[in-house]
Design an enzyme around this catalytic site. Sequence first.
Site, PDB file in Angstrom:
ATOM      1  N   HIS A  89      -9.930  -6.263   9.832  1.00  0.00           N
ATOM      2  CA  HIS A  89     -10.622  -6.207   8.541  1.00  0.00           C
ATOM      3  C   HIS A  89     -12.085  -5.785   8.683  1.00  0.00           C
ATOM      4  CE1 HIS A  89      -7.256  -8.977   7.826  1.00  0.00           C
ATOM      5  NE2 HIS A  89      -7.364  -8.716   6.538  1.00  0.00           N
ATOM      6  N   GLU A  95       0.821  -1.212   0.000  1.00  0.00           N
ATOM      7  CA  GLU A  95       0.000   0.000   0.000  1.00  0.00           C
ATOM      8  C   GLU A  95       0.855   1.262   0.000  1.00  0.00           C
ATOM      9  OE1 GLU A  95      -2.455  -3.381   1.297  1.00  0.00           O
ATOM     10  OE2 GLU A  95      -0.495  -2.612   1.952  1.00  0.00           O
TER      11      GLU A  95
END
Length: 337
Positions: A134, A65
């Site tokens: 998550h 990322e």
Amino acid sequence: MAASDGKELTMSRAMVDAIAHEMRESDDVFVMGEDIADYGGIFDSTQGLLDEFDRDRIMDVPISETAFLGAAVGAAQSGMRPIAELMFVDFFGVAMDQIYNQMAKNTYMSGGSVSVPMVLMTAVGGTYNDAAQHSQTLYGTFAHLPGMKVVVPSTAYDAKGLMHAAIRDDDPVVFMFHKRLMGIGWMPAPEGPKTAVPDEDYTVEFGEADVKREGDDVTVVTLGLHVHRAIEAAEDLADEVDVEVVDLRSLVPLDTETIVESVSKTGRLVVVDEDYRSFGVSGEIIARAAENGLSDLTAVERVTMPDTPIPYARPLEQEVNPGTDDIIEAVRSVNDE
């Protein structure tokens, strides 16, 4: 454009339609992220785009990322309009320097000599047992940090209009979609997010909340998945309380006027948020209602995620995630005061 016009789409399909339209209109628009090409995004956010656009414009990236969000910032500053998908919002931590110290600040730090016209698209929310890393929403985290616009659709109509507006905007936009609303087969959506969507392009203005249900007794302000839970609660309570449901749609900018107008009518406010309780969206909404209309406000409740990591075990996750029954209880509480 009325929301009833057009064909019914899932929220994921509406987002893809908007992205495809903007990519046809400008070669400067491209998409990059993990599993967004052949796989079509794990929540169908880019499903089918590779069939029309080549891999130079629908770009699968390594699991870094830091690297690909930094690349998106550079591309935006060079005149392109990237859409970078952060697969789960929880992963923001590994690229916070790129998001906040670069994407959000570079226009300011350069004295306006560069703009960063990019969309950071990311999945939020729990309810399907994916544990603490998550399952967060983190709306308030991004809204708290200056330099980024933040939008949160709850329906297909809003998702398409907000996506068109986000891609065209000259500032960085964080587009936060709830997994449960996307309409994918293995994660059934509630009633409501699948709506009629016009075939032609249109925009939903940032900073304009939408009154999804009108009422006179209690105002419920919410966003994302909990718009639908609030509407369900309002329908269940229809014989005893007339509930107005306000869908924020946009956090930055925030439509304070619609909130204050609703509270001035009802006098009672319930804020529902899947984000954490402390230092977040729920407190900000209550503060703005009080600052701009304290004399109208007779009762306040908030229904939020408690300040705890989100459990993996299904019964525990269901316990901490605000549900329809929690909203009903809060509405009854303020209505009794």
